[in-house]
Design a protein around this motif. Structure first.
Motif, PDB file in Angstrom:
ATOM      1  N   TYR A 107      24.506  31.301  33.348  1.00 48.09           N
ATOM      2  CA  TYR A 107      24.855  30.075  32.644  1.00 48.09           C
ATOM      3  C   TYR A 107      26.022  30.212  31.663  1.00 48.09           C
ATOM      4  CZ  TYR A 107      20.330  28.833  34.569  1.00 48.09           C
ATOM      5  OH  TYR A 107      19.280  28.622  35.426  1.00 48.09           O
ATOM      6  N   GLY A 108      26.601  31.409  31.571  1.00 53.15           N
ATOM      7  CA  GLY A 108      27.683  31.595  30.607  1.00 53.15           C
ATOM      8  C   GLY A 108      29.028  31.915  31.210  1.00 53.15           C
ATOM      9  N   ILE A 109      29.041  32.480  32.428  1.00 55.91           N
ATOM     10  CA  ILE A 109      30.310  32.936  32.995  1.00 55.91           C
ATOM     11  C   ILE A 109      31.163  31.761  33.465  1.00 55.91           C
ATOM     12  CG2 ILE A 109      31.379  34.377  34.757  1.00 55.91           C
ATOM     13  CD1 ILE A 109      29.865  35.916  32.560  1.00 55.91           C
ATOM     14  N   TYR A 110      30.538  30.828  34.178  1.00 62.76           N
ATOM     15  CA  TYR A 110      31.291  29.677  34.693  1.00 62.76           C
ATOM     16  C   TYR A 110      30.924  28.423  33.910  1.00 62.76           C
ATOM     17  CZ  TYR A 110      32.896  32.409  38.666  1.00 62.76           C
ATOM     18  OH  TYR A 110      33.508  33.352  39.451  1.00 62.76           O
ATOM     19  N   VAL A 111      31.892  27.889  33.191  1.00 65.57           N
ATOM     20  CA  VAL A 111      31.688  26.626  32.478  1.00 65.57           C
ATOM     21  C   VAL A 111      32.544  25.516  33.084  1.00 65.57           C
ATOM     22  CG1 VAL A 111      31.028  27.705  30.298  1.00 65.57           C
ATOM     23  CG2 VAL A 111      33.451  27.273  30.773  1.00 65.57           C
ATOM     24  N   GLU A 112      33.275  25.858  34.131  1.00 67.21           N
ATOM     25  CA  GLU A 112      34.046  24.869  34.866  1.00 67.21           C
ATOM     26  C   GLU A 112      34.136  25.329  36.316  1.00 67.21           C
ATOM     27  OE1 GLU A 112      38.448  26.591  33.554  1.00 67.21           O
ATOM     28  OE2 GLU A 112      37.596  24.855  32.526  1.00 67.21           O
ATOM     29  N   ASN A 113      34.397  24.393  37.210  1.00 62.69           N
ATOM     30  CA  ASN A 113      34.438  24.707  38.629  1.00 62.69           C
ATOM     31  C   ASN A 113      35.677  25.522  38.984  1.00 62.69           C
ATOM     32  OD1 ASN A 113      32.037  23.258  39.252  1.00 62.69           O
ATOM     33  ND2 ASN A 113      33.193  21.338  39.173  1.00 62.69           N
ATOM     34  N   GLY A 114      35.558  26.265  40.082  1.00 62.55           N
ATOM     35  CA  GLY A 114      36.697  27.047  40.555  1.00 62.55           C
ATOM     36  C   GLY A 114      36.647  28.486  40.084  1.00 62.55           C
ATOM     37  N   PRO A 115      37.605  29.298  40.517  1.00 65.08           N
ATOM     38  CA  PRO A 115      37.635  30.713  40.138  1.00 65.08           C
ATOM     39  C   PRO A 115      37.900  30.910  38.648  1.00 65.08           C
ATOM     40  CG  PRO A 115      39.462  30.165  41.634  1.00 65.08           C
ATOM     41  CD  PRO A 115      38.679  28.913  41.405  1.00 65.08           C
ATOM     42  N   LEU A 116      37.545  32.086  38.147  1.00 68.21           N
ATOM     43  CA  LEU A 116      37.784  32.398  36.741  1.00 68.21           C
ATOM     44  C   LEU A 116      39.277  32.511  36.465  1.00 68.21           C
ATOM     45  CD1 LEU A 116      35.083  35.166  36.088  1.00 68.21           C
ATOM     46  CD2 LEU A 116      35.058  32.818  35.234  1.00 68.21           C
ATOM     47  N   LYS A 117      39.689  31.975  35.328  1.00 65.46           N
ATOM     48  CA  LYS A 117      41.081  32.104  34.921  1.00 65.46           C
ATOM     49  C   LYS A 117      41.321  33.519  34.391  1.00 65.46           C
ATOM     50  CE  LYS A 117      41.585  27.176  33.993  1.00 65.46           C
ATOM     51  NZ  LYS A 117      41.837  26.120  32.998  1.00 65.46           N
ATOM     52  N   GLN A 118      42.585  33.894  34.283  1.00 60.05           N
ATOM     53  CA  GLN A 118      42.967  35.278  34.055  1.00 60.05           C
ATOM     54  C   GLN A 118      42.291  35.912  32.841  1.00 60.05           C
ATOM     55  OE1 GLN A 118      44.828  36.949  36.238  1.00 60.05           O
ATOM     56  NE2 GLN A 118      44.527  38.841  35.064  1.00 60.05           N
ATOM     57  N   GLU A 119      42.283  35.201  31.722  1.00 64.30           N
ATOM     58  CA  GLU A 119      41.729  35.765  30.485  1.00 64.30           C
ATOM     59  C   GLU A 119      40.223  35.986  30.613  1.00 64.30           C
ATOM     60  OE1 GLU A 119      42.382  35.134  25.675  1.00 64.30           O
ATOM     61  OE2 GLU A 119      42.694  33.457  27.048  1.00 64.30           O
ATOM     62  N   ARG A 120      39.512  35.025  31.188  1.00 62.55           N
ATOM     63  CA  ARG A 120      38.073  35.163  31.387  1.00 62.55           C
ATOM     64  C   ARG A 120      37.765  36.214  32.458  1.00 62.55           C
ATOM     65  NH1 ARG A 120      34.948  31.050  29.270  1.00 62.55           N
ATOM     66  NH2 ARG A 120      33.412  31.131  30.956  1.00 62.55           N
ATOM     67  N   LEU A 122      39.495  38.927  33.132  1.00 59.02           N
ATOM     68  CA  LEU A 122      39.663  40.256  32.535  1.00 59.02           C
ATOM     69  C   LEU A 122      38.502  40.589  31.604  1.00 59.02           C
ATOM     70  CD1 LEU A 122      41.400  42.775  32.118  1.00 59.02           C
ATOM     71  CD2 LEU A 122      42.635  41.548  30.317  1.00 59.02           C
ATOM     72  N   ALA A 123      38.075  39.614  30.801  1.00 53.83           N
ATOM     73  CA  ALA A 123      36.959  39.841  29.869  1.00 53.83           C
ATOM     74  C   ALA A 123      35.674  40.175  30.631  1.00 53.83           C
ATOM     75  CB  ALA A 123      36.751  38.613  28.989  1.00 53.83           C
ATOM     76  N   PHE A 124      35.426  39.480  31.725  1.00 52.94           N
ATOM     77  CA  PHE A 124      34.235  39.726  32.541  1.00 52.94           C
ATOM     78  C   PHE A 124      34.307  41.101  33.198  1.00 52.94           C
ATOM     79  CE2 PHE A 124      31.633  38.189  36.441  1.00 52.94           C
ATOM     80  CZ  PHE A 124      30.470  38.697  35.880  1.00 52.94           C
ATOM     81  N   PHE A 125      35.459  41.448  33.745  1.00 48.37           N
ATOM     82  CA  PHE A 125      35.636  42.750  34.395  1.00 48.37           C
ATOM     83  C   PHE A 125      35.389  43.890  33.405  1.00 48.37           C
ATOM     84  CE2 PHE A 125      38.383  46.373  35.411  1.00 48.37           C
ATOM     85  CZ  PHE A 125      37.921  46.698  36.692  1.00 48.37           C
ATOM     86  N   GLN A 126      36.000  43.798  32.223  1.00 56.15           N
ATOM     87  CA  GLN A 126      35.850  44.856  31.222  1.00 56.15           C
ATOM     88  C   GLN A 126      34.406  44.947  30.708  1.00 56.15           C
ATOM     89  OE1 GLN A 126      38.949  43.733  28.424  1.00 56.15           O
ATOM     90  NE2 GLN A 126      40.401  45.164  29.355  1.00 56.15           N
ATOM     91  N   ALA A 154      35.423  40.752  43.272  1.00 45.98           N
ATOM     92  CA  ALA A 154      36.403  39.791  43.792  1.00 45.98           C
ATOM     93  C   ALA A 154      35.703  38.558  44.341  1.00 45.98           C
ATOM     94  CB  ALA A 154      37.249  40.453  44.880  1.00 45.98           C
ATOM     95  N   TYR A 155      34.577  38.765  44.987  1.00 47.31           N
ATOM     96  CA  TYR A 155      33.816  37.642  45.542  1.00 47.31           C
ATOM     97  C   TYR A 155      33.151  36.834  44.432  1.00 47.31           C
ATOM     98  CZ  TYR A 155      30.182  35.173  48.192  1.00 47.31           C
ATOM     99  OH  TYR A 155      29.354  34.218  48.713  1.00 47.31           O
ATOM    100  N   ALA A 156      32.497  37.533  43.480  1.00 52.86           N
ATOM    101  CA  ALA A 156      31.754  36.859  42.409  1.00 52.86           C
ATOM    102  C   ALA A 156      32.664  36.085  41.475  1.00 52.86           C
ATOM    103  CB  ALA A 156      30.939  37.875  41.610  1.00 52.86           C
ATOM    104  N   SER A 157      33.931  36.467  41.395  1.00 47.17           N
ATOM    105  CA  SER A 157      34.859  35.787  40.478  1.00 47.17           C
ATOM    106  C   SER A 157      35.509  34.554  41.106  1.00 47.17           C
ATOM    107  CB  SER A 157      35.948  36.758  40.010  1.00 47.17           C
ATOM    108  OG  SER A 157      36.683  37.270  41.110  1.00 47.17           O
ATOM    109  N   GLN A 158      35.083  34.190  42.336  1.00 48.91           N
ATOM    110  CA  GLN A 158      35.657  33.020  43.000  1.00 48.91           C
ATOM    111  C   GLN A 158      35.005  31.713  42.578  1.00 48.91           C
ATOM    112  OE1 GLN A 158      38.498  33.022  44.941  1.00 48.91           O
ATOM    113  NE2 GLN A 158      38.467  35.080  44.030  1.00 48.91           N
ATOM    114  N   GLY A 159      33.757  31.788  42.120  1.00 51.58           N
ATOM    115  CA  GLY A 159      33.071  30.563  41.719  1.00 51.58           C
ATOM    116  C   GLY A 159      31.622  30.816  41.383  1.00 51.58           C
ATOM    117  N   ASN A 160      30.964  29.802  40.829  1.00 52.24           N
ATOM    118  CA  ASN A 160      29.587  29.968  40.371  1.00 52.24           C
ATOM    119  C   ASN A 160      28.620  30.244  41.519  1.00 52.24           C
ATOM    120  OD1 ASN A 160      27.700  29.767  38.042  1.00 52.24           O
ATOM    121  ND2 ASN A 160      26.812  28.162  39.295  1.00 52.24           N
ATOM    122  N   SER A 161      28.781  29.564  42.650  1.00 55.84           N
ATOM    123  CA  SER A 161      27.857  29.775  43.767  1.00 55.84           C
ATOM    124  C   SER A 161      27.964  31.190  44.312  1.00 55.84           C
ATOM    125  CB  SER A 161      28.124  28.754  44.883  1.00 55.84           C
ATOM    126  OG  SER A 161      29.443  28.885  45.376  1.00 55.84           O
TER     127      SER A 161
END
Length: 414
Positions: A107-120, A122-126, A154-161
């Protein structure tokens, strides 16, 4: 009111990225406008609401504060107070931490539809890289989840589903079942409390796994300072509570509790300071919440009350405290307490981890068994309906035959 935990898709569609968030919807509009707080006071005023609906007051007057904090922030932040007079079991501690870890992902990683933007992104990866090197190896349920996410990043960062599929491919956790120590007896509460537990686990891990960490390839090594920065970025990007996030970032960015100097060296001692710094930040949150509660109720908080919300309590760790007249701590004893609470150090701790992982595995099997059970019940129900239908048709034919015989017999008699 809408819970973004229960209605994540709706919140993403409406660009709601944190709580509390108020949106004004004009008649016939589905977009809405997010009501922003006054930059100076940080409060939401009646004039802000009026502006959103083009309402003009006849006579100017003092703005009336809408105490959003009392409605929402306070409810959320109360869960952050983790001091307790009783001792919490290690199994409950790690179970709460695991629930909050999974909850933060769902419930925290994706707050909008679509893939994660660059800053988010990188933060998730680190964040995942940090957890990989700092969580207890014996905590299989958490380590396996982190490994799954790293392997399928790479797959998980494409979207919430896609993220949900990676999370659910292995073991699932009952997200509404935090311990009473975290939930305070309120069903579904406990997320922020468990998240603090999770933070303390990784901070102790940076010290306890130091030998392994420094032997990693250079690009994977993290110091106390860099791991604190990763935590800061995770909270900035993924922690939905606006007030909680702003306060933490302020403490980090202003080097509160001498963070900048204490975590500067790349030694094992600095990783110990990381755990103690995070503990001090946690205690400062407890005190701040107490003071805010006093301000809301027009009550001055006493020095003794501030001492009382410091954690660990004297009951939990009497050797951690100084004299009654001083809040001074025995820092070595505090660190030892944190290590006993948030690390796997003994044979009994190993048994706790195995028992906890087994419970999660059994719960997952129980959830997997739901679908076959429902299928069997559907087949049984269909069979019963078929039997009833066949019986009714047969009975109808029998009644028709009997009726024909009666008519025939009656005719012959006459």
């Amino acid at each position: 009111a809408v819970s973004c935990s229960a209605h994540g898709d709706l919140c993403r569609d409406q660009a709601v990225k944190g709580y509390p968030t108020l949106k004004a919807f004009r008649k016939g509009s589905s977009g809405g406008e997010i009501l922003k707080r006054d930059r100076g006071s940080g409060k939401l005023t009646i004039n802000t609401v009026a502006k959103a609906f083009d309402i003009v007051f006849e006579a100017p007057g003092n703005e009336t504060d809408l105490n959003v904090n009392a409605v929402n922030d306070n409810k959320v932040q109360n869960a952050m107070i983790s001091y307790e007079s009783e001792t919490k079991s290690k199994e409950d501690t790690f179970a709460d931490a695991m629930r909050s870890f999974v909850f933060s992902l769902k419930y925290g990683i994706y707050v909008e539809n679509g893939p994660l933007k660059q800053e988010r992104l990188l933060a998730f990866f680190q964040w995942l890289e940090l957890l990989h090197i700092s969580l207890p190896i014996e905590w299989k349920s958490a380590q396996n989840l982190v490994d799954d996410l790293r392997s399928n990043f790479a797959y998980a960062s494409q979207g919430n589903s896609e993220l949900m599929k990676v999370i659910d491919q292995r073991k699932r956790v009952n997200l509404n079942d935090w311990s009473r120590s975290c939930s305070k007896g309120k069903e579904g509460m406990g997320y922020t409390c468990g998240l603090w537990e999770f933070f303390h686990v990784f901070s102790i891990g940076m010290h306890e796994r130091y030998g392994e960490i420094v032997s990693l390839p250079e690009e994977q090594v993290m110091s106390a300072s860099s791991s604190a920065l990763v935590l800061r970025n995770f909270i900035e990007q993924f922690f939905a509570c606006d007030v909680c996030r702003v306060n933490f970032l302020k403490q980090y960015d202003t080097c509160e509790f001498d963070r900048c100097n204490r975590l500067l060296s790349e030694t094992k001692d600095s990783t110990k300071e990381l755990a103690l710094w995070l503990w001090e930040v946690h205690n400062s949150v407890n005190v701040r919440l107490l003071e805010e509660d006093g301000a809301r109720n027009d009550r001055v908080i006493s020095r003794e009350e501030k001492f009382a919300v410091n954690w660990p309590s004297k009951t939990q760790c009497p050797q951690c405290w100084g004299s009654n007249s001083s809040p001074e701590w025995n820092r070595d004893e505090v660190f030892n307490y944190l290590k006993r609470t948030y690390w796997v150090s003994s044979e009994s701790d190993l048994k706790v981890m195995k028992r906890l992982d087994l419970k999660i595995e059994e719960a997952a099997k129980g959830m997997d068994a739901i679908e076959p059970f429902h299928l069997v019940m559907l087949l049984v129900s269909a069979l019963i309906l078929a039997i009833i239908y066949f019986y009714k048709r047969r009975s109808k034919k029998s009644r028709k035959k009997i009726s024909e015989l009666k008519k025939k017999y009656h005719t012959s008699v006459c």
